[in-house]
Design a protein around this motif. Structure first.
Motif, PDB file in Angstrom:
ATOM      1  N   HIS A 143       0.834  -1.207   0.000  1.00 14.20           N
ATOM      2  CA  HIS A 143       0.000   0.000   0.000  1.00 14.20           C
ATOM      3  C   HIS A 143       0.868   1.257   0.000  1.00 14.20           C
ATOM      4  O   HIS A 143       0.628   2.202  -0.760  1.00 14.20           O
ATOM      5  N   ILE A 144       1.885   1.268   0.847  1.00 18.17           N
ATOM      6  CA  ILE A 144       2.772   2.439   0.914  1.00 18.17           C
ATOM      7  C   ILE A 144       3.520   2.606  -0.408  1.00 18.17           C
ATOM      8  O   ILE A 144       3.713   3.733  -0.893  1.00 18.17           O
ATOM      9  N   LEU A 145       3.903   1.489  -1.006  1.00 17.49           N
ATOM     10  CA  LEU A 145       4.575   1.551  -2.300  1.00 17.49           C
ATOM     11  C   LEU A 145       3.639   2.087  -3.387  1.00 17.49           C
ATOM     12  O   LEU A 145       4.057   2.873  -4.252  1.00 17.49           O
ATOM     13  N   GLU A 146       2.376   1.672  -3.324  1.00 17.46           N
ATOM     14  CA  GLU A 146       1.384   2.176  -4.301  1.00 17.46           C
ATOM     15  C   GLU A 146       1.329   3.701  -4.259  1.00 17.46           C
ATOM     16  O   GLU A 146       1.280   4.368  -5.288  1.00 17.46           O
ATOM     17  N   HIS A 147       1.342   4.278  -3.051  1.00 20.26           N
ATOM     18  CA  HIS A 147       1.379   5.742  -2.918  1.00 20.26           C
ATOM     19  C   HIS A 147       2.708   6.310  -3.415  1.00 20.26           C
ATOM     20  O   HIS A 147       2.741   7.335  -4.103  1.00 20.26           O
ATOM     21  N   SER A 148       3.779   5.640  -3.036  1.00 18.39           N
ATOM     22  CA  SER A 148       5.113   6.233  -3.173  1.00 18.39           C
ATOM     23  C   SER A 148       5.635   6.278  -4.593  1.00 18.39           C
ATOM     24  O   SER A 148       6.360   7.210  -4.965  1.00 18.39           O
ATOM     25  N   VAL A 149       5.317   5.256  -5.405  1.00 15.05           N
ATOM     26  CA  VAL A 149       5.869   5.270  -6.765  1.00 15.05           C
ATOM     27  C   VAL A 149       5.293   6.428  -7.575  1.00 15.05           C
ATOM     28  O   VAL A 149       5.884   6.829  -8.591  1.00 15.05           O
ATOM     29  N   LEU A 150       4.174   6.982  -7.117  1.00 16.59           N
ATOM     30  CA  LEU A 150       3.571   8.109  -7.828  1.00 16.59           C
ATOM     31  C   LEU A 150       4.087   9.455  -7.316  1.00 16.59           C
ATOM     32  O   LEU A 150       3.507  10.500  -7.604  1.00 16.59           O
TER      33      LEU A 150
END
Length: 975
Positions: free
Chosen positions: A67-74
């Motif tokens: 979930h944090i990665l989903e936010h972070s790559v953007l």
């Protein structure tokens, strides 16, 4: 362009080509030889094109890394190095959908646009984000989006901060969300589904930067990707772009993202859990009970569809026998279920809400006794027919409302594709549907019940109990943990934390380099259609009543609306209008009991719904029209039966079945409680409007918190008030359902309109023709400024006023202001710096404006941000490119693709609000011509409006009590 199987196109080898008639698409499956990427293309005539890329991302713990990665790559990438390309796209593209989503086992990044150039731009930004994110350069991205220690000075207490951390604190505050997580945990203790992919707030701070980066390195590779293209785009051009710009850089890899099957249990597994309620709450009748079954694998399309139907049949429809058995036995006040086939081993759950732990064994026994009886004696064939029909109607209609149709197809494809099976098996629904229809003449469903439920060992019995003071205990644990951590640090380490906090804030507040901003692709205003979309509407007459005809292609479905004026209802009876909308269709009538009525409606129609709605009067501040809306749909050849059923419900409902009426009120109370947890920002905003707006006050009493309190009282005092409730419902029904009150709306193909005329008249003429009298309402509108207290861990902070009362007029430029304030000022101040999950502004034609936050750890700080907005606007600077971006983003919101019934409903809303096509075109022109000076000019209006100091906050009880000086009143939301 023609494609040939086994040939290669820009690195993509075509594996398979088919036509899938159910979705009217030419389907192609490709494999990218060099990188190992898989690609699915659905080619059709839909101009709302969809692109998505997804990855199989099974987490090993509950730190929320997917979930944090989903936010972070953007948050910036190689080609687009700014801090938030996602927001720049939201501000300045013509997207019709733009988001990213974390599931239990996958992460997907979908976009949609009707503009070819824009579509390619969006694809470019998203592909660069997932394959080349800036997370490797800037650890601060994890700190901002995931979690970090916040320490502004060495004398302060350390706190946790982070967008996902606060989002999940909000999610974990909902008992329904806690229940769902406990269900998965109970059924899958040894697989990825037993952990929380979104992140458990108690585990999120355990995530290290190394683990975070390692997860991306492992799973965000083309060999683990599932790429999707949908619509009428140029496929060859799209394949070339994806290959040349991205996939060609990668070599195929073996990636172990396999998801294991959970070993079957030896018998029912019993699990207990808790959720927080107020310290003063005795917790009586607030337990949840659920029985949960693992049902095969999601790669079986027939069983998946059969259980979608079976769940509706047993637990959702008014004729649901399992639901009835549990309600009749007094196990709880609300019964519902769900069937989740988005995971490898789908879950079928039976849930009872507002129960007691002493009823656990009785609950289990009634469920299994009822299932055995149904399996042995057989299900009602009419109930089966009704449930299959409603599922088939929805499949053929293809109306998603929330998502683009193409995105729905992608998620269906992923249900099998993610697990290395044919991506088309859930899209080809005709064959499994035909097999399931055997249930009309055989014991098909009875066998399923026995095999997958009665004889199942892979199931859990879950008790979720209310625990008074749990939220406070949880907060104390976090405070002590952080206090102990601070005590363990040296002065040097504390100084470093302070420096890190300051450094993160400096990064967050530092503006972007103009040259980096210009790397984000941007359309020009010439790419925008200057004319508004035509919403077909013709005024006709049916037996003396006006009907609005919306002639359009509807695939032989008739969408019929009956719109009754409710100004005939006495002011003190307004909440009964909301109750009436919940009761109709769920009670017996002169010719049917409520179960038979439900079956008849589902067999012959696509559904009949009832709602109390309001429409503002354009250019008349404070004026509105309250209506009772009956929404219905059926195939054109079923119109005679639809009209018969409308007459049955509207004119022949019997309100005097006290047992059934009590069940409906208990269920309604339960569903309203869920809505308050799920939409705290909406509750706060609507409550706020009631302080200064007649339409806001009215809506608060038919659907808002006032309405919830009204239903709560009816539930508590039902035995003494039942006769009064029945009398009021009968009275209000007679006052509303009158021929002199009625307007009709029909969306249908022009050649079929005659059938509407032929069939509706007999019903309309049976309505009462008594003279109706419109009542004058006099509401006690004033600033109540309430703190609405719950056991949630976050806040929903609303502030606003009515700008028209201050002498300002509506302009399309206010919609550009909304874009700027929501996606620039509030995004940066409330989300990025404040750590809230979301923040937004709204400016309505009525003059109502508000500013709101979502899952916000703060309160006063957020109100201060709102109050300083006028300063931001006074100093607002934007060059021509920036203004173009904001205008395009605003047009994107105005041009949301509409299905035929949505077009008809929008045309109806404009008609009732006296909004003409000229008004809508003027608004669009004003948007397109908005200047920097126009935006600066709103500073005075905002300052005056917010200085009126209308405030409403829904949130954590302790937090609100600590800030009680902000409010005039503190209110317990749940008794």
């Amino acid at each position: 362009m023609e494609f040939e199987v086994n040939k290669e196109y820009h690195g993509f080898k075509l594996i398979e080509e088919n036509h899938v008639k159910e979705i009217n698409s030419k389907v192609r499956v490709f494999f990218h030889e060099k990188s190992g990427a898989k690609l699915l293309s659905l080619e059709n005539d839909d101009d709302n094109k969809v692109f998505a890329i997804g990855f199989r991302t099974p987490p090993e713990d509950s730190t929320g890394v997917p979930h944090i990665l989903e936010h972070s790559v953007l948050c910036g990438s190689r080609k687009f190095p700014i801090k938030d390309p996602f927001v720049e796209l939201a501000k300045g593209s013509l997207n019709t959908f733009l988001n990213a989503m974390t599931f239990s086992d996958k992460t997907i990044y979908p976009i949609a646009s009707k503009n070819d150039k824009d579509f390619l731009n969006l694809m470019d930004v998203y592909l660069d984000a997932v394959f080349h994110p800036n997370i490797y350069k800037y650890p601060e991205i994890l700190a901002q989006e995931g979690w970090h220690y916040e320490l502004n000075s060495k004398d302060e207490e350390i706190t946790y901060k982070g967008v996902v951390y606060n989002e999940m604190k909000g999610a974990f505050s909902s008992p329904e969300d806690a229940l769902y997580r406990k269900i998965q945990e109970s059924l899958f203790p040894d697989t990825t589904y037993g952990v929380e992919s979104g992140g458990d707030p108690s585990d999120i701070p355990n995530l290290t930067y190394e683990q975070f980066i390692g997860f991306h390195k492992k799973y965000y590779h083309p060999s683990n990707s599932y790429i999707y293209l949908y619509g009428d785009g140029d496929l060859d051009k799209q394949l070339k772009f994806i290959n040349d710009e991205y996939l060609n850089e990668f070599d195929k890899m073996e990636i172990d993202s396999h998801i294991d099957i959970q070993k079957t249990f030896n018998g029912i597994k019993e699990v207990n859990g808790d959720y927080p309620v107020s310290p003063n709450d005795n917790g009586k009748d607030k337990a949840f009970l659920s029985l949960n079954f693992v049902v095969g694998e999601c790669t079986n399309p027939e069983i998946s569809m059969a259980f979608e139907i079976l769940e509706y049949l047993l637990l959702e429809t008014s004729a649901a026998p399992l639901k009835k058995a549990l309600i009749d036995a007094g196990i709880g006040k609300d019964v519902y279920g769900f069937y989740d086939n988005s995971i490898l081993q789908p879950v079928f759950s039976i849930v009872v809400k507002n129960s007691d732990e002493s009823k656990k064994e009785q609950f289990k026994n009634i469920v299994f006794d009822t299932l055995r009886e149904l399996s042995e004696k057989g299900l009602d064939k009419k109930l089966i027919e009704a449930s299959i029909n409603i599922k088939e109607f929805r499949l053929r209609e293809g109306d998603t409302r929330t998502y683009p149709k193409g995105l729905l197809y992608y998620t269906k494809a992923m249900d099998s594709w993610l697990h290395d099976k044919d991506p088309l098996i859930h899209l080809r629904y005709e064959a499994p549907l035909e097999k399931i229809k055997a249930a009309l003449t055989t014991d098909y469903f009875e066998k399923l019940i026995k095999q997958y439920l009665i004889d199942s060992n892979h199931c859990s019995l879950l008790l979720l109990k209310p625990r008074p003071g749990m939220a406070e205990e949880r907060a104390d644990v976090v405070r002590k943990k952080l206090s102990d951590y601070k005590k363990s640090l040296s002065d040097v380490e504390i100084d470093k934390l302070v420096k890190d906090t300051i450094a993160l804030r400096e990064r967050q507040i530092t503006g972007e380099k103009p040259e980096d901003l210009e790397k984000i692709p941007l359309l020009s205003l010439k790419d925008i259609e200057p004319k508004i979309e035509d919403l077909p509407i013709e005024e006709k007459d049916i037996c003396g009543n006006k009907v609005l005809l919306h002639p359009m292609f509807t695939n032989k479905i008739a969408y019929l609306r009956l719109i009754f004026d409710t100004k005939t209802v006495e002011q003190q009876d307004i909440p009964y209008i909301g109750l009436l909308s919940a009761v109709l269709g769920k009670m017996g009538t002169e010719n049917y009991n409520y179960m038979d009525l439900s079956n008849e409606i589902n067999i012959s129609t696509g559904g009949i719904g009832y709602a109390s709605v309001t429409y503002l009067i354009n250019n008349t501040p404070g004026e509105y029209v309250p209506k009772f809306l009956v929404k219905s749909k059926s195939l054109v050849d079923k119109l005679p039966r639809l009209c018969e059923l409308l007459e049955e419900v509207i004119l022949k409902t019997k309100f005097d079945d006290k047992k059934r009426l009590k069940e409906i009120i208990q269920e309604l109370k339960s569903r309203l409680e869920m809505a308050i947890f799920d939409g705290g920002h909406i509750v706060a905003a609507n409550r706020l409007f009631s302080y200064f707006s007649p339409i806001g006050f009215y809506e608060e009493n038919i659907s808002g918190l006032n309405f919830y309190k009204f239903i709560e009282e009816l539930d508590e005092k039902f035995d003494s008030k039942s006769d009064e409730i029945i009398s009021k419902l009968s009275k209000v029904s007679k006052e509303i359902f009158n021929k002199n009150n009625l307007l009709l709306s029909a969306a249908v193909e022009k050649e079929d309109y005659k059938k509407v005329e032929e069939n509706i008249c007999s019903f309309v003429n049976r309505l009462s023709k008594d003279k109706v009298e419109s009542k004058n309402y006099n509401f006690d509108i004033k600033a109540y400024n309430e703190g609405l207290m719950t056991q949630g861990d976050v806040q929903y902070v609303a502030k606003g006023s009515n700008y028209r009362k201050l002498g300002y007029e509506y302009s399309g430029s206010l919609q550009v202001l909304k874009t700027i304030v929501s996606l620039d000022y509030l995004w940066n101040k409330v989300r990025v710096l404040g750590g809230a999950y979301g923040a937004f502004a709204s400016f309505g034609r009525s003059g109502n404006m508000f500013f709101g936050s979502y899952r916000d750890p703060n309160l006063k700080e957020t109100l201060e941000v709102y109050d300083k907005l006028y300063e931001y606007l006074e100093n607002f600077e934007a060059d021509e490119r920036e203004m173009t971006k904001y205008i395009i983003g605003t047009i994107s919101n105005l041009d949301t693709p509409l299905t035929p019934p949505m077009k008809a409903d929008k045309a109806l809303a404009y008609y009732l609000s006296n909004i003409t096509a000229e008004d809508v075109q003027r608004e669009r022109n004003e948007v397109l011509n908005t200047s920097r000076e126009d935006i600066k000019g709103f500073a005075k209006m905002i300052k005056e409006g917010l200085s009126e100091n209308y405030i409403c906050v829904l949130g954590n009880e302790s937090k609100l009590r600590q800030n009680e000086d902000v409010f005039y009143n503190l209110v317990d939301v749940f008794n």
